[in-house]
Design a protein around this motif. Structure first.
Motif, PDB file in Angstrom:
ATOM      1  N   GLN A  84       0.829  -1.404  -0.131  1.00 52.13           N
ATOM      2  CA  GLN A  84       0.126  -0.019  -0.068  1.00 52.13           C
ATOM      3  C   GLN A  84       0.809   1.327   0.017  1.00 52.13           C
ATOM      4  O   GLN A  84       0.269   2.606  -0.215  1.00 52.13           O
ATOM      5  CB  GLN A  84      -0.872  -0.096   1.285  1.00 52.13           C
ATOM      6  CG  GLN A  84      -1.965  -0.999   1.264  1.00 52.13           C
ATOM      7  CD  GLN A  84      -2.724  -1.252   0.156  1.00 52.13           C
ATOM      8  OE1 GLN A  84      -3.490  -0.314  -0.533  1.00 52.13           O
ATOM      9  NE2 GLN A  84      -2.564  -2.470  -0.748  1.00 52.13           N
ATOM     10  N   GLY A  85       2.135   1.418   0.488  1.00 55.12           N
ATOM     11  CA  GLY A  85       2.857   2.301   0.394  1.00 55.12           C
ATOM     12  C   GLY A  85       4.533   2.174   0.053  1.00 55.12           C
ATOM     13  O   GLY A  85       4.746   0.923  -0.226  1.00 55.12           O
ATOM     14  N   TRP A 101       5.350   6.969   1.844  1.00 56.20           N
ATOM     15  CA  TRP A 101       4.335   7.562   1.270  1.00 56.20           C
ATOM     16  C   TRP A 101       3.114   6.611   0.909  1.00 56.20           C
ATOM     17  O   TRP A 101       3.667   5.519   0.405  1.00 56.20           O
ATOM     18  CB  TRP A 101       4.924   8.201  -0.111  1.00 56.20           C
ATOM     19  CG  TRP A 101       3.841   8.771  -1.003  1.00 56.20           C
ATOM     20  CD1 TRP A 101       3.296   9.930  -0.682  1.00 56.20           C
ATOM     21  CD2 TRP A 101       3.485   8.300  -2.225  1.00 56.20           C
ATOM     22  NE1 TRP A 101       2.457  10.182  -1.787  1.00 56.20           N
ATOM     23  CE2 TRP A 101       2.690   9.136  -2.682  1.00 56.20           C
ATOM     24  CE3 TRP A 101       3.872   7.113  -2.873  1.00 56.20           C
ATOM     25  CZ2 TRP A 101       2.008   9.253  -3.833  1.00 56.20           C
ATOM     26  CZ3 TRP A 101       3.323   7.009  -4.089  1.00 56.20           C
ATOM     27  CH2 TRP A 101       2.298   7.989  -4.798  1.00 56.20           C
ATOM     28  N   LYS A 102       1.902   6.876   1.251  1.00 53.95           N
ATOM     29  CA  LYS A 102       0.975   5.931   1.014  1.00 53.95           C
ATOM     30  C   LYS A 102       0.614   6.106  -0.558  1.00 53.95           C
ATOM     31  O   LYS A 102       0.304   7.571  -0.886  1.00 53.95           O
ATOM     32  CB  LYS A 102      -0.181   6.231   1.615  1.00 53.95           C
ATOM     33  CG  LYS A 102      -1.409   5.324   1.495  1.00 53.95           C
ATOM     34  CD  LYS A 102      -2.425   5.224   2.551  1.00 53.95           C
ATOM     35  CE  LYS A 102      -3.566   4.200   2.291  1.00 53.95           C
ATOM     36  NZ  LYS A 102      -4.418   4.332   3.298  1.00 53.95           N
ATOM     37  N   SER A 104      -0.972   7.185  -3.790  1.00 54.07           N
ATOM     38  CA  SER A 104      -2.132   7.853  -4.096  1.00 54.07           C
ATOM     39  C   SER A 104      -2.034   8.514  -5.371  1.00 54.07           C
ATOM     40  O   SER A 104      -0.978   8.884  -5.931  1.00 54.07           O
ATOM     41  CB  SER A 104      -2.322   8.813  -2.985  1.00 54.07           C
ATOM     42  OG  SER A 104      -3.504   9.964  -3.392  1.00 54.07           O
ATOM     43  N   SER A 106      -3.362  11.407  -6.041  1.00 50.98           N
ATOM     44  CA  SER A 106      -3.323  12.769  -5.786  1.00 50.98           C
ATOM     45  C   SER A 106      -2.046  13.132  -5.063  1.00 50.98           C
ATOM     46  O   SER A 106      -1.339  12.541  -4.265  1.00 50.98           O
ATOM     47  CB  SER A 106      -4.622  13.214  -4.602  1.00 50.98           C
ATOM     48  OG  SER A 106      -5.776  12.662  -5.512  1.00 50.98           O
ATOM     49  N   SER A 108       0.333  14.579  -2.289  1.00 50.63           N
ATOM     50  CA  SER A 108       0.402  14.229  -0.929  1.00 50.63           C
ATOM     51  C   SER A 108       1.527  14.042  -0.267  1.00 50.63           C
ATOM     52  O   SER A 108       2.544  14.151  -1.032  1.00 50.63           O
ATOM     53  CB  SER A 108      -0.332  12.819  -0.424  1.00 50.63           C
ATOM     54  OG  SER A 108       0.154  11.862  -1.055  1.00 50.63           O
ATOM     55  N   SER A 326      -2.305  -2.575  -8.578  1.00 51.64           N
ATOM     56  CA  SER A 326      -3.176  -1.267  -8.461  1.00 51.64           C
ATOM     57  C   SER A 326      -4.457  -1.351  -8.343  1.00 51.64           C
ATOM     58  O   SER A 326      -5.036  -2.539  -9.024  1.00 51.64           O
ATOM     59  CB  SER A 326      -2.817  -0.443  -9.633  1.00 51.64           C
ATOM     60  OG  SER A 326      -3.092  -1.058 -10.790  1.00 51.64           O
TER      61      SER A 326
END
Length: 327
Positions: A84-85, A101-102, A104, A106, A108, A326
């Protein structure tokens, strides 16, 4: 997964050992294995960019970090065991720190994990996700990992396993064995570097044999005792990929067209496939540079990943793979 990979390694290496010094790997884009669906995280070493390559979609994305001050350098990433990260080292305000870092779509911010000491890099998780090992100030540190209220990993009970210094007493690239019984790493730099194993229960250390004047580094585990690593092929300092398997050091051999090209940073992708970086020679523009490739042990096939590498002359290195697809 690891035992199956070891079996494939055994079959392939026994076959290549019979024809020592020949080059059996070859590039054939027509037979790309479309059943690989995970993701790779890696860096553009020259532009200091972290990338994620999605094998399912064949696309490359660049995470957008909102951290301030911004990162001025980024090191090799590693996926969290749940996929997930990503944990990676980065320079912020002139200090190498570890960040999480997760993943994403977007923009972040990456969460700061480790700031102790002046330099933190080369992170690697215990497969169950409960411990992290990394290079800290020329030595090696470990820590327990637990989630905070937002599910982000946090570090506690930090232990400095080795205290090193720049040069021959420098410790780099620590990785856990699948059970966590051992930490593999390399000690020294350049021609002095040598792969070693630290047993976490007895606190004993074993140095693996090496050839004088050649660099041995970057171990990546395939099983409890077996691992890929990079070493100089000769005193020209050309990198090539070896595997330590069944108490023997065996070179992965490519065909004549690829044999002379430097190859480094091998990392398992599944029971048979592995990622690696290969020097693509070019006397024009762009110049020679490392691209990300995929190799298969069972038949010696190899594939370039054009959409993972882009069209620049930058160096794509330090890949790490997760089976988690993903969304």
């Amino acid at each position: 997964m690891f035992r199956a990979l070891a079996i494939v390694l055994g079959i392939f290496l026994m076959a290549t050992a019979a024809s020592a010094q020949t080059c059996t790997f070859h590039v054939d884009q027509t037979t790309f294995p479309n059943d690989i669906l995970g993701r790779a995280a890696y860096i553009d070493e020259d532009a200091n960019i972290l990338y994620i390559y999605d094998f399912k979609t064949g696309t490359r994305t660049q995470p957008s970090f909102t951290n301030s001050p911004a990162f001025t350098d980024i090191g090799n990433p590693v996926w969290t065991p749940d996929g997930q990260g990503i944990v990676f080292p980065a320079v912020q305000s002139d200090h190498w720190k570890l960040f999480y870092w997760k993943v994403s779509a977007s923009p972040s911010a990456a969460v700061e994990l480790a700031t102790g000491g002046s330099r933190n890099e080369d992170p690697h998780f215990l497969p169950n996700g409960k411990k992290l090992v990394w290079k800290r100030d020329f030595g090696i540190a470990t820590a327990d990992v637990s989630p905070d209220g937002s599910g982000n990993p946090t570090l506690s009970n930090v232990v400095q396993v080795f205290t090193g210094s720049s040069g021959t007493n420098e410790y780099s690239g620590p990785v856990y064995s699948p059970t966590g019984k051992y930490i593999y790493y390399w000690k020294g730099v350049g021609a002095d570097s040598q792969i070693a194993r630290y047993e976490t229960i007895t606190a004993t250390n074993v140095l693996y044999p090496k050839t004088s004047g050649l660099s041995f580094y970057y171990p990546q585990m395939t099983d409890l005792y077996d691992f890929f690593y990079t070493r100089w092929a000769d005193t020209s300092e050309r990198d090539t990929i070896y595997v330590y398997f069944g108490y023997s050091h065996m070179m992965l051999e490519w065909n004549a067209a690829d044999c002379a090209a430097s190859k480094a940073d091998a990392a398992p992708a599944d029971e048979d496939l592995f990622l690696y970086s290969r020097l693509v020679p070019n006397t024009g523009s762009p110049g020679s540079h490392f691209n990300l490739f995929l190799g298969r042990l069972s038949d010696g096939n190899s594939w370039s990943l054009p959409t993972a590498n882009g069209s620049t002359d930058d160096n794509m290195v330090g890949a790490n793979f997760t089976f988690v697809q993903s969304p």
